[in-house]
Enzyme design. Structure first.
Site, PDB file in Angstrom:
ATOM      1  N   SER A  61      -7.364   0.210   5.506  1.00  0.00           N
ATOM      2  CA  SER A  61      -6.470  -1.345   5.147  1.00  0.00           C
ATOM      3  C   SER A  61      -6.004  -1.403   6.595  1.00  0.00           C
ATOM      4  CB  SER A  61      -5.861  -1.871   4.365  1.00  0.00           C
ATOM      5  OG  SER A  61      -7.482  -2.009   3.409  1.00  0.00           O
ATOM      6  N   LYS A  64      -6.068  -3.981   8.837  1.00  0.00           N
ATOM      7  CA  LYS A  64      -5.770  -6.029   8.962  1.00  0.00           C
ATOM      8  C   LYS A  64      -4.488  -6.556   9.344  1.00  0.00           C
ATOM      9  CE  LYS A  64      -7.551  -5.013   4.113  1.00  0.00           C
ATOM     10  NZ  LYS A  64      -7.417  -5.094   2.821  1.00  0.00           N
ATOM     11  N   TYR A 188     -16.432  -6.220   8.864  1.00  0.00           N
ATOM     12  CA  TYR A 188     -14.555  -5.759   8.238  1.00  0.00           C
ATOM     13  C   TYR A 188     -15.245  -4.399   7.959  1.00  0.00           C
ATOM     14  CZ  TYR A 188     -11.692  -4.843   4.215  1.00  0.00           C
ATOM     15  OH  TYR A 188     -10.847  -4.631   3.614  1.00  0.00           O
ATOM     16  N   TYR A 236       0.171  -4.354  -1.207  1.00  0.00           N
ATOM     17  CA  TYR A 236      -0.595  -5.024  -2.890  1.00  0.00           C
ATOM     18  C   TYR A 236       0.162  -5.335  -3.708  1.00  0.00           C
ATOM     19  CZ  TYR A 236      -4.426  -2.823   0.086  1.00  0.00           C
ATOM     20  OH  TYR A 236      -5.025  -2.959   1.605  1.00  0.00           O
ATOM     21  N   VAL A 254      -6.611   3.017   2.373  1.00  0.00           N
ATOM     22  CA  VAL A 254      -7.633   4.120   1.222  1.00  0.00           C
ATOM     23  C   VAL A 254      -7.266   5.557   1.195  1.00  0.00           C
ATOM     24  CG1 VAL A 254      -7.576   1.763  -0.633  1.00  0.00           C
ATOM     25  CG2 VAL A 254      -9.639   2.863   1.197  1.00  0.00           C
TER      26      VAL A 254
HETATM   27  N1  GLN Z   1     -12.788  -0.587   3.576  1.00  0.00           N
HETATM   28  C1  GLN Z   1     -11.449  -0.757   2.128  1.00  0.00           C
HETATM   29  C2  GLN Z   1     -11.982  -1.496   1.076  1.00  0.00           C
HETATM   30  O1  GLN Z   1     -11.749  -3.078   1.876  1.00  0.00           O
HETATM   31  C3  GLN Z   1     -10.211  -0.658   2.571  1.00  0.00           C
HETATM   32  C4  GLN Z   1      -9.320  -1.091   1.313  1.00  0.00           C
HETATM   33  C5  GLN Z   1      -7.667  -0.364   1.431  1.00  0.00           C
HETATM   34  O2  GLN Z   1      -7.457   0.576   2.429  1.00  0.00           O
HETATM   35  N2  GLN Z   1      -6.768  -0.885   0.884  1.00  0.00           N
HETATM   36  O3  GLN Z   1     -12.529  -1.572  -0.025  1.00  0.00           O
END
Ligand code: GLN
Length: 301
Positions: A61, A64, A188, A236, A254
């Site tokens: 993420s 993003k 994505y 988050y 993650v």
């Molecule tokens: N690719 C992961 C997902 O969509 C990214 C989530 C993350 O890094 N928090 O679940």
């Protein structure tokens, strides 16, 4: 600075509570949890690194941030008709709120918002073209050629992405995706599967800093806004906690990476694969707390 980073690495290596490596993406569960890297790229051009700072990991993420910059570059403020700018207070992959908020995700950093962002930078192009642009954008920011998408991680996520498929279909039911759900999800998941080291990530993060030698890929206003979103939404439902403990804008993934911006000073990347209860790097967060305390760096003065 080098002494501080070395001390942070020895503390991290000695820790016996490293959090839990993400296992809902099978490929990520294979990563050795006993790794830790950190890198600081300053506005004056110095780069300090310690631990496993040159080991590539799945940025997940953290991508993003780059996706948002790319999407804003393509459609500008029109993006904000389709994605909000408020923290959600919920987990990164939550479906809640979408029903009450007409399929407009709370912000671009939760998964729902990132799917709309991916749909936006996809525009009318093929996933291959759009991902090529994404990788070139990251390469330009960090000035490293060898930035790659890890196909094993991408395929592993696509094969298990039930939650993200649900989110994409739900967004489509509100008319908030222009491309097919398969196309958006494929894009994505590949975007999240970019591999980078802490050194590469810290250097790429300089696009969010102001300074003579910094990459000029986005406007000053956009830099400020992306930093604001990182501060309010980058972790988050752990965003308030990160702001309280670290006091700097950050974006987690993650894979265990965190990109942190100290405006006017430096871009910092830290990585440790074990996660805390919010799905953010446990030792990475603790390291940033120590780092902010020792340097005194904070956007709150
Ligand atoms: N690719 C992961 C997902 O969509 C990214 C989530 C993350 O890094 N928090 O679940």
């Amino acid at each position: 600075m080098q002494d501080l980073l070395d001390a942070i690495v020895s503390d991290a290596m000695a820790s016996d509570d490293r959090g839990k490596v993400a296992d809902y993406i099978p490929e990520l569960s294979r990563v050795n949890p006993n790794q830790f890297g950190i890198c600081v790229a300053t506005v004056s051009g110095e780069v300090y690194a310690a631990g496993d700072a040159d080991t590539p990991f799945s940025i997940q993420s953290v991508s993003k941030v780059f996706a948002l910059a790319l999407a804003l570059g393509k459609v500008g403020d029109q993006l904000w008709h389709r994605v909000g700018r408020e923290p959600s207070g919920l987990a990164f992959n939550s479906l809640l709120l979408l029903e009450h908020e007409n399929g407009i995700p709370r912000n671009p950093f939760i998964n729902a918002g990132a799917l709309v962002t991916a749909d936006t930078y996809l525009a009318d192009s093929s996933p291959r073209e759009a991902l090529g642009q994404m990788v070139r954008f990251v390469q330009a920011a960090c000035e490293f050629e060898d930035i790659r998408i890890n196909q094993n991680v991408a395929q592993s996520e696509i094969a298990t992405a039930n939650r993200n498929f649900a989110l994409a279909h739900y967004l489509a039911s509100f008319g908030n995706l222009r491309n097919s759900t398969d196309k958006v999800l494929g894009t994505y998941c590949h975007q999240c599967a970019i591999d980078m080291s802490c050194r590469q990530l810290a250097l790429a993060g300089r696009l969010l800093l102001e300074g003579p030698g910094m990459p000029r890929l986005i406007s000053r206003e956009r830099r400020r806004r992306i930093n604001a979103l990182m501060m309010t939404c980058g972790h988050y439902d752990g965003s308030g906690d990160f702001a309280f403990r670290v006091g700097l804008p950050g974006k987690s993934g993650v894979g265990g990476g965190i990109l942190v911006i100290a405006p006017g000073r430096a871009s910092i990347a830290v990585w440790s694969p074990g996660l805390n209860q919010y799905g953010n790097s446990k030792l990475g967060t603790e390291a940033m707390e120590t780092f902010a305390r020792k340097t005194g760096w904070s956007v709150f003065g």
